[in-house]
Scaffold this motif. Structure first.
Motif, mmCIF file in Angstrom:
data_model
loop_
_atom_site.group_PDB
_atom_site.id
_atom_site.type_symbol
_atom_site.label_atom_id
_atom_site.label_comp_id
_atom_site.label_asym_id
_atom_site.label_seq_id
_atom_site.Cartn_x
_atom_site.Cartn_y
_atom_site.Cartn_z
ATOM 1 N N UNK A 267 0.831 -1.197 0.000
ATOM 2 C CA UNK A 267 0.000 0.000 0.000
ATOM 3 C C UNK A 267 0.865 1.246 0.000
ATOM 4 N N UNK A 268 0.232 2.331 -0.411
ATOM 5 C CA UNK A 268 0.862 3.643 -0.378
ATOM 6 C C UNK A 268 -0.178 4.676 0.022
ATOM 7 N N UNK A 269 0.205 5.594 0.891
ATOM 8 C CA UNK A 269 -0.707 6.647 1.339
ATOM 9 C C UNK A 269 -0.926 7.645 0.209
ATOM 10 N N UNK A 270 -2.196 7.866 -0.190
ATOM 11 C CA UNK A 270 -2.469 8.843 -1.251
ATOM 12 C C UNK A 270 -3.493 9.898 -0.833
ATOM 13 N N UNK A 271 -3.994 9.803 0.393
ATOM 14 C CA UNK A 271 -4.951 10.810 0.856
ATOM 15 C C UNK A 271 -5.357 10.548 2.290
ATOM 16 N N UNK A 272 -5.994 11.517 2.919
ATOM 17 C CA UNK A 272 -6.473 11.341 4.291
ATOM 18 C C UNK A 272 -7.572 12.367 4.562
ATOM 19 N N UNK A 273 -8.525 11.968 5.387
ATOM 20 C CA UNK A 273 -9.583 12.863 5.842
ATOM 21 C C UNK A 273 -9.416 13.117 7.333
ATOM 22 N N UNK A 274 -9.397 14.382 7.720
ATOM 23 C CA UNK A 274 -9.504 14.689 9.140
ATOM 24 C C UNK A 274 -10.989 14.657 9.488
ATOM 25 N N UNK A 275 -11.382 13.766 10.383
ATOM 26 C CA UNK A 275 -12.788 13.593 10.711
ATOM 27 C C UNK A 275 -13.264 14.698 11.649
ATOM 28 N N UNK A 276 -14.503 15.088 11.452
ATOM 29 C CA UNK A 276 -15.109 16.108 12.309
ATOM 30 C C UNK A 276 -16.320 15.495 13.006
ATOM 31 N N UNK A 277 -16.901 16.268 13.897
ATOM 32 C CA UNK A 277 -18.123 15.836 14.572
ATOM 33 C C UNK A 277 -19.287 16.680 14.074
ATOM 34 N N UNK A 278 -20.465 16.095 14.138
ATOM 35 C CA UNK A 278 -21.695 16.814 13.803
ATOM 36 C C UNK A 278 -22.504 16.944 15.088
ATOM 37 N N UNK A 279 -23.032 18.140 15.344
ATOM 38 C CA UNK A 279 -23.732 18.383 16.608
ATOM 39 C C UNK A 279 -24.967 19.236 16.372
ATOM 40 N N UNK A 280 -25.916 19.129 17.290
ATOM 41 C CA UNK A 280 -27.085 20.004 17.273
ATOM 42 C C UNK A 280 -26.714 21.350 17.870
ATOM 43 N N UNK A 281 -27.415 22.382 17.440
ATOM 44 C CA UNK A 281 -27.173 23.707 17.997
ATOM 45 C C UNK A 281 -26.354 24.579 17.076
ATOM 46 N N UNK A 282 -25.716 25.596 17.646
ATOM 47 C CA UNK A 282 -24.963 26.547 16.830
ATOM 48 C C UNK A 282 -23.515 26.709 17.282
ATOM 49 N N UNK A 283 -23.048 25.853 18.200
ATOM 50 C CA UNK A 283 -21.662 25.916 18.666
ATOM 51 C C UNK A 283 -20.774 25.200 17.656
ATOM 52 N N UNK A 284 -19.910 25.946 16.974
ATOM 53 C CA UNK A 284 -19.006 25.367 15.981
ATOM 54 C C UNK A 284 -17.577 25.252 16.504
ATOM 55 N N UNK A 285 -17.390 25.398 17.800
ATOM 56 C CA UNK A 285 -16.057 25.338 18.380
ATOM 57 C C UNK A 285 -15.517 23.924 18.459
ATOM 58 N N UNK A 286 -14.247 23.837 18.812
ATOM 59 C CA UNK A 286 -13.595 22.530 18.936
ATOM 60 C C UNK A 286 -14.231 21.707 20.048
ATOM 61 N N UNK A 287 -14.213 20.379 19.860
ATOM 62 C CA UNK A 287 -14.759 19.482 20.874
ATOM 63 C C UNK A 287 -13.742 18.375 21.134
ATOM 64 N N UNK A 288 -13.404 18.097 22.385
ATOM 65 C CA UNK A 288 -12.481 16.991 22.681
ATOM 66 C C UNK A 288 -13.087 15.658 22.244
ATOM 67 N N UNK A 289 -12.236 14.779 21.763
ATOM 68 C CA UNK A 289 -12.714 13.469 21.316
ATOM 69 C C UNK A 289 -13.454 12.734 22.427
ATOM 70 N N UNK A 290 -13.033 12.951 23.679
ATOM 71 C CA UNK A 290 -13.665 12.260 24.811
ATOM 72 C C UNK A 290 -15.109 12.694 25.027
ATOM 73 N N UNK A 291 -15.494 13.845 24.456
ATOM 74 C CA UNK A 291 -16.861 14.337 24.615
ATOM 75 C C UNK A 291 -17.748 14.004 23.417
ATOM 76 N N UNK A 292 -17.257 13.169 22.507
ATOM 77 C CA UNK A 292 -18.030 12.812 21.322
ATOM 78 C C UNK A 292 -18.594 11.405 21.451
ATOM 79 N N UNK A 293 -19.451 11.050 20.503
ATOM 80 C CA UNK A 293 -19.941 9.681 20.346
ATOM 81 C C UNK A 293 -19.528 9.181 18.971
ATOM 82 N N UNK A 294 -19.389 7.859 18.811
ATOM 83 C CA UNK A 294 -19.128 7.242 17.509
ATOM 84 C C UNK A 294 -20.157 6.141 17.296
ATOM 85 N N UNK A 295 -20.720 6.095 16.094
ATOM 86 C CA UNK A 295 -21.724 5.102 15.767
ATOM 87 C C UNK A 295 -21.071 3.867 15.150
#
Length: 305
Positions: free
Chosen positions: A153-181
């Motif tokens: 294999x060879x690395x050819x791309x990467x996505x930095x994952x973000x979180x989606x949230x309700x409301x209007x706060x677009x600030x950073x969120x610690x990974x420990x405060x998120x959920x994963x499905x």
């Protein structure tokens, strides 16, 4: 019964949504529905239970799905071998949901690259490369997968994952405060492995879902019910958000999903190896952010340092 109808069935079975399946297949929704009904008539069984709000596989549909996937793989292999015999075979490239935007520009001078129309999950595409159904694939996989399938294999791309949230706060969120499905393993094996380790390593909350809601409208419904931001999968990275939801950067750490170009270790065809060089040129030198000080990759990611 036609092969294209079987491909349509697999797409709907994986998406559990006729609209998303039609977009993936690049056909009109009513046409897809008609083709599925024609397939059900030919087979003599109902494949899906559907109403205005949901789509699910019937027991017959679930039982037939692995056999139809196997049939399609064998049909692809026959086509692949026939092209070899006639001497006009292109380099066959499979993918999951992302390809380099300059794919054609980078490969046109070295080979005739054909992007396979069957879009499958990462573990399926890696297996198809190993079995000879594809020459190359762009997918996510672990170092152990490379060893098991005999792949490079060879690395050819990467996505930095973000979180989606309700409301209007677009600030950073610690990974420990998120959920994963986490979804069903048949369709979401690679994502489940990634998301499960992300939860274990960071303290994010794992949530098992059974409605295919890793992407699409069902994902947004899970976000609204969650009570905390939900990490988006790579398949949902570019989706438009409803007006009541926002994206939030995930930090401490920043999760990255890597895209690998994979090929067989036994590959000797000059055209295939030339495409590897063309697509990999500069990829490892520019690491797409995955080696940053706060970047996070799973322990067995082949690009982890």
């Amino acid at each position: 019964m036609e092969l294209r109808q079987l491909r349509y069935f697999v797409a709907v079975a994986e998406e559990l949504n006729f609209g998303r399946a039609a977009e993936r297949l690049l056909i009109a929704g009513p046409s897809l529905s008609q083709q599925i009904k024609a397939l059900e008539r030919d087979l003599g069984v109902r494949l899906f239970d559907r109403d205005r709000r949901s789509v699910s596989l019937t027991p017959s549909g679930a039982a037939l799905l692995p056999h139809i996937r196997d049939l399609l793989e064998r049909a692809d292999d026959v086509r692949h071998r026939a092209r070899r015999l006639c001497g006009s075979e292109p380099v066959l490239l499979g993918y999951v949901n992302w390809l380099p935007p300059d794919l054609t520009a980078r490969t046109a001078a070295v080979a005739r690259v054909h992007v396979d129309a069957w879009v499958g999950p990462s573990h399926t595409q890696a297996s198809r490369v190993a079995d000879g159904g594809l020459d190359l694939a762009v997918c996510w996989l672990r170092a152990g997968d490379l060893e098991r399938h005999g792949l490079n294999c060879r690395l050819i791309g990467a996505d930095r994952l973000h979180a989606v949230a309700a409301g209007d706060d677009t600030g950073e969120v610690p990974a420990s405060d998120t959920a994963v499905l986490l979804g069903d393993d048949a369709s979401w094996s690679s994502w489940n492995a990634y998301a499960g380790e992300l939860a274990e390593r960071t303290g994010a909350r794992p949530v098992r879902v059974s409605d295919g809601g890793i992407t699409g409208p069902a994902f947004f419904d899970h976000v609204r019910r969650s009570g905390r931001p939900v990490v988006n999968s790579p398949k949902g990275q570019t989706a438009s958000l409803p007006p009541d939801l926002v994206r939030r950067p995930v930090v401490t750490p920043q999760p990255y999903w890597t895209w690998s170009l994979v090929w067989r270790r036994s590959e000797v065809r000059a055209a295939v190896l030339a495409v590897v060089e063309a697509l990999g040129d500069g990829g490892d030198a520019g690491d797409f952010g995955v080696h940053g000080p706060d970047a996070w990759l799973p322990e067995d990611d082949p690009h982890r340092r």
